[in-house]
Design a protein around this motif. Structure first.
Motif, short mmCIF file in Angstrom:
data_model
loop_
_atom_site.label_atom_id
_atom_site.label_comp_id
_atom_site.label_asym_id
_atom_site.label_seq_id
_atom_site.Cartn_x
_atom_site.Cartn_y
_atom_site.Cartn_z
N ALA A 344 6.68 -12.49 -12.38
CA ALA A 344 5.55 -12.64 -11.45
C ALA A 344 5.90 -11.97 -10.12
N GLU A 345 7.16 -12.11 -9.72
CA GLU A 345 7.59 -11.49 -8.46
C GLU A 345 7.57 -9.96 -8.58
N ALA A 346 8.07 -9.43 -9.71
CA ALA A 346 8.10 -7.97 -9.90
C ALA A 346 6.68 -7.40 -9.90
N ILE A 347 5.77 -8.10 -10.56
CA ILE A 347 4.38 -7.63 -10.66
C ILE A 347 3.74 -7.64 -9.26
N THR A 348 3.94 -8.74 -8.53
CA THR A 348 3.33 -8.84 -7.20
C THR A 348 3.93 -7.79 -6.26
N GLN A 349 5.22 -7.53 -6.40
CA GLN A 349 5.85 -6.51 -5.55
C GLN A 349 5.24 -5.13 -5.83
N CYS A 350 4.96 -4.84 -7.09
CA CYS A 350 4.34 -3.53 -7.39
C CYS A 350 2.95 -3.45 -6.80
N TYR A 351 2.22 -4.57 -6.83
CA TYR A 351 0.90 -4.58 -6.19
C TYR A 351 1.06 -4.30 -4.69
N ALA A 352 2.02 -4.98 -4.06
CA ALA A 352 2.23 -4.79 -2.62
C ALA A 352 2.59 -3.34 -2.31
N LYS A 353 3.46 -2.76 -3.12
CA LYS A 353 3.84 -1.35 -2.89
C LYS A 353 2.62 -0.43 -3.02
N ALA A 354 1.79 -0.72 -4.03
CA ALA A 354 0.59 0.12 -4.22
C ALA A 354 -0.34 0.00 -3.02
N LEU A 355 -0.36 -1.19 -2.39
CA LEU A 355 -1.20 -1.36 -1.19
C LEU A 355 -0.67 -0.54 -0.02
N LEU A 356 0.64 -0.24 -0.05
CA LEU A 356 1.25 0.49 1.07
C LEU A 356 1.09 2.01 0.96
N VAL A 357 0.57 2.48 -0.16
CA VAL A 357 0.38 3.94 -0.30
C VAL A 357 -0.65 4.39 0.75
N ASP A 358 -0.27 5.44 1.48
CA ASP A 358 -1.20 6.01 2.46
C ASP A 358 -2.26 6.80 1.68
N ARG A 359 -3.37 6.14 1.38
CA ARG A 359 -4.38 6.74 0.47
C ARG A 359 -5.06 7.94 1.11
N ALA A 360 -5.27 7.87 2.42
CA ALA A 360 -5.92 9.02 3.07
C ALA A 360 -5.02 10.25 2.93
N ALA A 361 -3.71 10.06 3.18
CA ALA A 361 -2.78 11.19 3.06
C ALA A 361 -2.70 11.66 1.61
N LEU A 362 -2.68 10.71 0.69
CA LEU A 362 -2.60 11.06 -0.74
C LEU A 362 -3.82 11.88 -1.16
#
Ligand code: RM4
Ligand code: MN
Ligand code: MN
Length: 430
Positions: A344-362
């Motif tokens: 559950a921690e690994a899954i939530t961490q991946c969600y958090a990392k995905a939230l940190l992607v600079d989408r405008a830059a991407l």
């Protein structure tokens, strides 16, 4: 009235030992993120809104088809499984629902089971049917398949079992029926590949017709096992075609271990979403096949890339994007509670990392065909240690900062070993 399995003092004492270090780490990460214009508190609040269901069958030691090695104190019935799931939820605060499997979790009074779960701080998620095993006293064997069997009475029995699962689910407060069938063949020529799908679609339509308006039917594909030459819903292509034919309430469920080796799963996620058919997930990890290993233990980068697509999908919802997230693992060598806490921690961490992607830059880099900058937008987010965000969200919600340390301090398994009956040997979940 709630009666949670662990004492609030136990969690508070464990947190007292870890709180100062967490506060420091959270603040340092907050300063780092703010240099990129990101508010750590906003990310933490979104993480706090994330949840993933746990499978009732994952609470026991799974084993393989060769053997199962039970541990003292493992749960042997749905009541004990709920207790263990409540421990996971109390510590992690991210697993508030349990996904039951029938007939494994059958009881005589489902209203009482729902209350029992609620008193443990839990609700129910998708109901899973089981037409891949025969049960004692069953009229027709599934040795010829279930929804796709050539034998009409067998198909009917499978349809009725799925409808019974819907009825049970209504009483439990579920809104999804997950259908995975073991149907398929071991020999070329054993079945007509087209007609077996026709039979499946026809029977699945009868199940679909019994769905309440606000329910979904989640079709789970799997390439092989127990059938090793062909399976009736083998891949996401078969799954989406079946879901499209059945109707809007039918969606596809992606189990991370059910694909051909090296398939680009994140692309499958994007494709299914594009057509409004992404209905749910079974999280686990895999090296060779349907290994059901702990989420993020083998290929954490893939898990991150899947979440990257899920966050894109959140920003571009199509047809009510609301996937049912669930863990589906078989714990062969660990305490299942520890595996699910860690997963559950690994899954939530991946969600958090995905939230940190600079989408405008991407998106700008993608548009400009600047491959390296686009890739770096993902790489930058992936390499950030987001554990302080996830731990802080847990602490705020009353969970444990260090889930495994708090669990070990509780001595839960040893205490249960004194009370629960010993589990028999035998093969486990495949
Ligand atoms: C299957 C599939 C299903 C689960 C069973 C126990 O391989 O993953 O989701 O119901 O295992
Ligand atoms: Mn699954
Ligand atoms: Mn599986």
């Amino acid at each position: 009235m709630q009666s949670l399995p662990l004492s609030a003092d136990l969690i508070a004492d464990a947190n007292a030992r870890a709180a100062e270090a967490l506060a420091e780490d959270y603040e340092a990460l907050g300063r780092k993120l703010s240099r990129s214009g990101i508010s750590i508190d906003i990310i933490k609040d979104r993480v706090a809104g994330f949840s993933v269901a746990v499978p009732s069958w994952g609470a026991g030691r799974g084993g393989t088809r060769f053997a199962k090695f039970p541990i003292a104190g493992e749960p042997t019935n749905i009541h004990e499984k709920l207790e263990d799931c409540a421990v996971i939820q109390q510590l992690s605060r991210v697993t508030p629902r349990v996904s039951p499997h029938f007939p494994w979790d059958k009881v005589s009074d489902y209203a009482a089971l729902r209350e029992e779960a609620a008193s443990l701080g839990l609700g129910f998620d998708a109901v899973n049917s089981n037409t891949f095993q025969d049960q004692p006293g069953q009229a027709h064997s599934y040795n010829t398949g279930s929804l796709s069997s050539t034998i009409e009475a067998t198909r009917l029995q499978a349809v009725e079992h799925n409808i019974e699962c819907i009825e049970i689910g209504k009483q439990l407060g579920s809104r999804d029926l997950t259908v995975w069938v073991g149907d398929g063949t071991n020999f070329p020529g054993q079945q007509d590949l087209g007609r077996s799908l026709d039979r499946y679609l026809d029977a699945a339509a009868q199940v679909y017709a019994a769905l309440p308006d606000d329910w979904r039917m989640l079709l789970e594909h799997k390439m092989f096992e127990p059938a090793f030459y062909s399976t009736v819903i083998s891949d996401w292509g078969s799954s989406i075609l079946a879901a499209q034919e059945l109707g809007p309430k039918a969606k596809c469920l992606v189990d991370l271990g059910h694909h051909a080796p090296n398939v680009n799963i994140e692309q499958i996620v994007a494709r299914l979403h594009r057509f409004g058919k992404l209905g749910g997930f079974h999280f686990n990890d895999s090296k060779y096949g349907d290994d059901d290993l702990d989420s993020g233990s083998i290929n954490p980068h893939q898990l991150f890339l899947v979440f990257n697509e899920l966050v894109e999908a959140e920003l571009n919802p199509r047809d009510g994007f609301d996937p049912a997230y669930m863990i589906d693992q078989s714990h062969n060598v660990t305490d299942p509670i520890e595996s699910m806490l860690s997963s559950a921690e690994a899954i939530t961490q991946c969600y958090a990392k995905a939230l940190l992607v600079d989408r405008a830059a991407l998106h700008a880099a993608q548009q400009a065909n600047d491959t390296m900058i686009a890739f770096q937008a993902l790489r930058r987010a992936y390499t950030i240690d987001v554990s302080p965000i996830v731990a802080k969200a847990r602490e705020d919600a009353g969970g444990a900062i260090d889930v495994l340390a708090a669990y070990r301090t509780s001595q839960w398994r040893n205490r249960k070993a004194q009370k629960r009956k010993t589990v028999g040997l035998g093969a486990g979940i495949v």
